[in-house]
Design a protein around this motif. Structure first.
Motif, PDB file in Angstrom:
ATOM      1  N   ALA A 103       0.804  -1.145  -0.053  1.00  0.00           N
ATOM      2  CA  ALA A 103       0.099  -0.097  -0.091  1.00  0.00           C
ATOM      3  C   ALA A 103       0.700   1.194  -0.211  1.00  0.00           C
ATOM      4  O   ALA A 103       0.657   2.124  -0.533  1.00  0.00           O
ATOM      5  N   SER A 104       1.886   1.299   0.743  1.00  0.00           N
ATOM      6  CA  SER A 104       2.800   2.397   0.693  1.00  0.00           C
ATOM      7  C   SER A 104       3.544   2.497  -0.686  1.00  0.00           C
ATOM      8  O   SER A 104       3.696   3.813  -1.039  1.00  0.00           O
ATOM      9  N   TYR A 105       3.883   1.495  -1.117  1.00  0.00           N
ATOM     10  CA  TYR A 105       4.616   1.551  -2.527  1.00  0.00           C
ATOM     11  C   TYR A 105       3.777   2.181  -3.435  1.00  0.00           C
ATOM     12  O   TYR A 105       3.831   3.089  -4.190  1.00  0.00           O
ATOM     13  N   LYS A 106       2.557   1.732  -3.412  1.00  0.00           N
ATOM     14  CA  LYS A 106       1.400   2.296  -4.470  1.00  0.00           C
ATOM     15  C   LYS A 106       0.978   3.728  -4.138  1.00  0.00           C
ATOM     16  O   LYS A 106       1.073   4.319  -5.166  1.00  0.00           O
ATOM     17  N   ALA A 107       1.041   4.179  -2.978  1.00  0.00           N
ATOM     18  CA  ALA A 107       0.878   5.490  -2.688  1.00  0.00           C
ATOM     19  C   ALA A 107       2.045   6.304  -3.192  1.00  0.00           C
ATOM     20  O   ALA A 107       1.842   7.653  -3.753  1.00  0.00           O
ATOM     21  N   ILE A 108       3.161   5.992  -2.966  1.00  0.00           N
ATOM     22  CA  ILE A 108       4.230   6.667  -3.322  1.00  0.00           C
ATOM     23  C   ILE A 108       4.199   6.755  -5.103  1.00  0.00           C
ATOM     24  O   ILE A 108       4.242   7.886  -5.458  1.00  0.00           O
ATOM     25  N   PHE A 109       4.063   5.747  -5.620  1.00  0.00           N
ATOM     26  CA  PHE A 109       4.151   5.651  -7.213  1.00  0.00           C
ATOM     27  C   PHE A 109       2.702   6.679  -7.719  1.00  0.00           C
ATOM     28  O   PHE A 109       3.019   7.193  -8.749  1.00  0.00           O
ATOM     29  N   THR A 110       1.776   6.393  -6.974  1.00  0.00           N
ATOM     30  CA  THR A 110       0.595   7.251  -7.415  1.00  0.00           C
ATOM     31  C   THR A 110       0.935   8.749  -7.144  1.00  0.00           C
ATOM     32  O   THR A 110       0.625   9.566  -8.243  1.00  0.00           O
ATOM     33  N   ALA A 111       1.394   9.129  -6.106  1.00  0.00           N
ATOM     34  CA  ALA A 111       1.775  10.775  -5.580  1.00  0.00           C
ATOM     35  C   ALA A 111       2.920  11.213  -6.862  1.00  0.00           C
ATOM     36  O   ALA A 111       2.774  12.119  -7.196  1.00  0.00           O
ATOM     37  N   ALA A 112       3.806   9.957  -7.187  1.00  0.00           N
ATOM     38  CA  ALA A 112       4.911  10.521  -8.209  1.00  0.00           C
ATOM     39  C   ALA A 112       4.641  10.623  -9.540  1.00  0.00           C
ATOM     40  O   ALA A 112       4.626  11.871 -10.242  1.00  0.00           O
ATOM     41  N   PHE A 113       3.539  10.209  -9.888  1.00  0.00           N
ATOM     42  CA  PHE A 113       2.952  10.151 -11.294  1.00  0.00           C
ATOM     43  C   PHE A 113       1.877  11.300 -11.205  1.00  0.00           C
ATOM     44  O   PHE A 113       1.661  11.894 -12.313  1.00  0.00           O
ATOM     45  N   ASP A 114       1.340  11.500 -10.338  1.00  0.00           N
ATOM     46  CA  ASP A 114       0.261  12.480 -10.342  1.00  0.00           C
ATOM     47  C   ASP A 114       0.880  13.878 -10.278  1.00  0.00           C
ATOM     48  O   ASP A 114       0.659  14.784 -11.018  1.00  0.00           O
ATOM     49  N   LEU A 115       2.082  14.051  -9.744  1.00  0.00           N
ATOM     50  CA  LEU A 115       2.604  15.221  -9.792  1.00  0.00           C
ATOM     51  C   LEU A 115       3.476  15.503 -10.994  1.00  0.00           C
ATOM     52  O   LEU A 115       3.608  16.417 -11.442  1.00  0.00           O
ATOM     53  N   ALA A 116       3.983  14.399 -11.389  1.00  0.00           N
ATOM     54  CA  ALA A 116       4.569  14.319 -13.253  1.00  0.00           C
ATOM     55  C   ALA A 116       3.421  14.934 -13.922  1.00  0.00           C
ATOM     56  O   ALA A 116       3.906  15.385 -15.029  1.00  0.00           O
ATOM     57  N   ALA A 117       2.341  14.383 -13.771  1.00  0.00           N
ATOM     58  CA  ALA A 117       1.212  15.022 -14.644  1.00  0.00           C
ATOM     59  C   ALA A 117       0.896  16.649 -14.479  1.00  0.00           C
ATOM     60  O   ALA A 117       0.420  17.245 -15.357  1.00  0.00           O
ATOM     61  N   GLU A 118       1.441  17.149 -13.257  1.00  0.00           N
ATOM     62  CA  GLU A 118       0.965  18.490 -13.026  1.00  0.00           C
ATOM     63  C   GLU A 118       2.122  19.356 -12.986  1.00  0.00           C
ATOM     64  O   GLU A 118       1.641  20.796 -13.485  1.00  0.00           O
ATOM     65  N   MET A 119       3.422  18.868 -13.250  1.00  0.00           N
ATOM     66  CA  MET A 119       4.323  19.877 -13.559  1.00  0.00           C
ATOM     67  C   MET A 119       5.409  19.034 -14.110  1.00  0.00           C
ATOM     68  O   MET A 119       5.399  17.869 -14.025  1.00  0.00           O
ATOM     69  N   PRO A 120       6.771  19.895 -14.723  1.00  0.00           N
ATOM     70  CA  PRO A 120       7.838  19.089 -15.294  1.00  0.00           C
ATOM     71  C   PRO A 120       8.409  18.183 -14.291  1.00  0.00           C
ATOM     72  O   PRO A 120       8.466  18.605 -13.070  1.00  0.00           O
TER      73      PRO A 120
ATOM     74  N   ALA B  58       2.304  11.643  -0.803  1.00  0.00           N
ATOM     75  CA  ALA B  58       1.970  10.195  -0.458  1.00  0.00           C
ATOM     76  C   ALA B  58       1.513   9.843   1.012  1.00  0.00           C
ATOM     77  O   ALA B  58       1.079   8.714   1.546  1.00  0.00           O
ATOM     78  N   GLY B  59       1.852  10.874   1.951  1.00  0.00           N
ATOM     79  CA  GLY B  59       1.383  10.856   3.247  1.00  0.00           C
ATOM     80  C   GLY B  59       2.568  10.161   4.025  1.00  0.00           C
ATOM     81  O   GLY B  59       2.354   9.628   5.210  1.00  0.00           O
ATOM     82  N   LEU B  60       3.790  10.346   3.472  1.00  0.00           N
ATOM     83  CA  LEU B  60       4.737   9.743   4.294  1.00  0.00           C
ATOM     84  C   LEU B  60       5.990  10.956   4.618  1.00  0.00           C
ATOM     85  O   LEU B  60       7.067  10.537   4.552  1.00  0.00           O
ATOM     86  N   SER B  61       5.640  11.914   4.967  1.00  0.00           N
ATOM     87  CA  SER B  61       6.685  12.947   5.329  1.00  0.00           C
ATOM     88  C   SER B  61       6.868  13.120   6.593  1.00  0.00           C
ATOM     89  O   SER B  61       7.779  14.033   6.925  1.00  0.00           O
ATOM     90  N   ASP B  62       6.350  12.280   7.782  1.00  0.00           N
ATOM     91  CA  ASP B  62       6.781  12.289   8.927  1.00  0.00           C
ATOM     92  C   ASP B  62       8.163  12.108   9.159  1.00  0.00           C
ATOM     93  O   ASP B  62       8.644  11.253   8.477  1.00  0.00           O
ATOM     94  N   ALA B  63       8.895  12.697  10.122  1.00  0.00           N
ATOM     95  CA  ALA B  63      10.127  12.197  10.551  1.00  0.00           C
ATOM     96  C   ALA B  63      10.075  10.627  10.933  1.00  0.00           C
ATOM     97  O   ALA B  63       9.322  10.189  11.827  1.00  0.00           O
ATOM     98  N   GLY B  64      11.039  10.071  10.478  1.00  0.00           N
ATOM     99  CA  GLY B  64      11.289   8.654  10.792  1.00  0.00           C
ATOM    100  C   GLY B  64      10.525   7.621  10.020  1.00  0.00           C
ATOM    101  O   GLY B  64      10.770   6.308  10.204  1.00  0.00           O
ATOM    102  N   THR B  65       9.832   8.027   8.985  1.00  0.00           N
ATOM    103  CA  THR B  65       8.844   7.385   8.207  1.00  0.00           C
ATOM    104  C   THR B  65       9.976   6.636   7.169  1.00  0.00           C
ATOM    105  O   THR B  65      10.690   7.441   6.528  1.00  0.00           O
ATOM    106  N   THR B  66       9.581   5.499   6.718  1.00  0.00           N
ATOM    107  CA  THR B  66      10.451   4.793   5.871  1.00  0.00           C
ATOM    108  C   THR B  66      10.526   5.372   4.649  1.00  0.00           C
ATOM    109  O   THR B  66       9.425   5.287   4.115  1.00  0.00           O
TER     110      THR B  66
END
Length: 203
Positions: free
Chosen positions: A12-29, A42-50
């Motif tokens: 689930a975490s990996y899919k969230a990361i990939f979704t965030a990455a490609f959503d941003l790629a569609a929005e900006m260079p 992706a909701g993984l910005s907290d300190a200590g998050t893997t």
């Protein structure tokens, strides 16, 4: 937490990361997208998050491996089909996995001419994916013949990708047509040079 639950959480975490990455790629260079932006989305910005990826290139390579794994799970055991039919089914499963990320993928593909290192680094991953696909279809990847089969399948796949990026049909009919035509031509060429045998999987 059980191993099975850990695996599900990681997926689930990996899919969230990939979704965030490609959503941003569609929005900006893509060059302007920062890794911190991706993890934040992706909701993984907290300190200590893997954070499994240390740069955007490793993220893209990780995505390619993730797609391979998703296709393998969806494909299950090989059907009793001719190799070309199995290759067609496996490739269409790959597009099913890629479909939710298409806008971002399209944006990154368009920017590849200005990112030669990214394009170059993706080569080994593509070769690995094609070898895996051939093996799943019961086609040998051993030796020089196997290497040539892999290169041929990569060419077919990239041709189908171009069709897929412009395919707005619900059933991906244009993609299926391009893929089928490419596989037919590749099989005819393989037969003509002795890289395939009629009516059976290659040894």
């Amino acid at each position: 937490m059980t191993e099975q639950a850990d695996t599900a959480h990681d997926t689930a975490s990996y899919k969230a990361i990939f979704t965030a990455a490609f959503d941003l790629a569609a929005e900006m260079p893509w060059r302007q997208v920062a890794l911190d932006d991706i993890y934040r989305r992706a909701g993984l910005s907290d300190a200590g998050t893997t954070r499994p990826f240390r740069c955007k290139l490793s993220l893209l390579l990780g995505f390619a491996s993730w797609v391979d794994e998703e296709v393998a799970v969806m494909a299950g055991e090989a059907d009793n089909l001719a190799p070309r039919d199995q290759l067609f089914d496996l490739m269409m499963l790959r597009f099913d996995v890629l479909n939710p990320f298409r806008d971002g993928i399209a944006a990154i593909v368009k920017s590849l001419p200005s990112m030669p290192m990214t394009a170059f680094a993706g080569g080994p991953g593509l070769a690995k994916s094609m070898r895996t696909t051939l093996t799943q279809a019961g086609v040998s990847t051993a030796g020089l013949a196997g290497m040539l089969r892999g290169k041929g399948l990569a060419f077919v796949y990239l041709t189908a990708v171009r069709a897929w990026l412009d395919d707005d049909s619900l059933d991906l009919s244009a993609t299926m047509k391009a893929l089928d035509q490419g596989l037919v031509k590749a099989e005819e060429l393989a037969l003509s040079v002795g890289l395939a045998s009629s009516g059976s999987a290659e040894e």
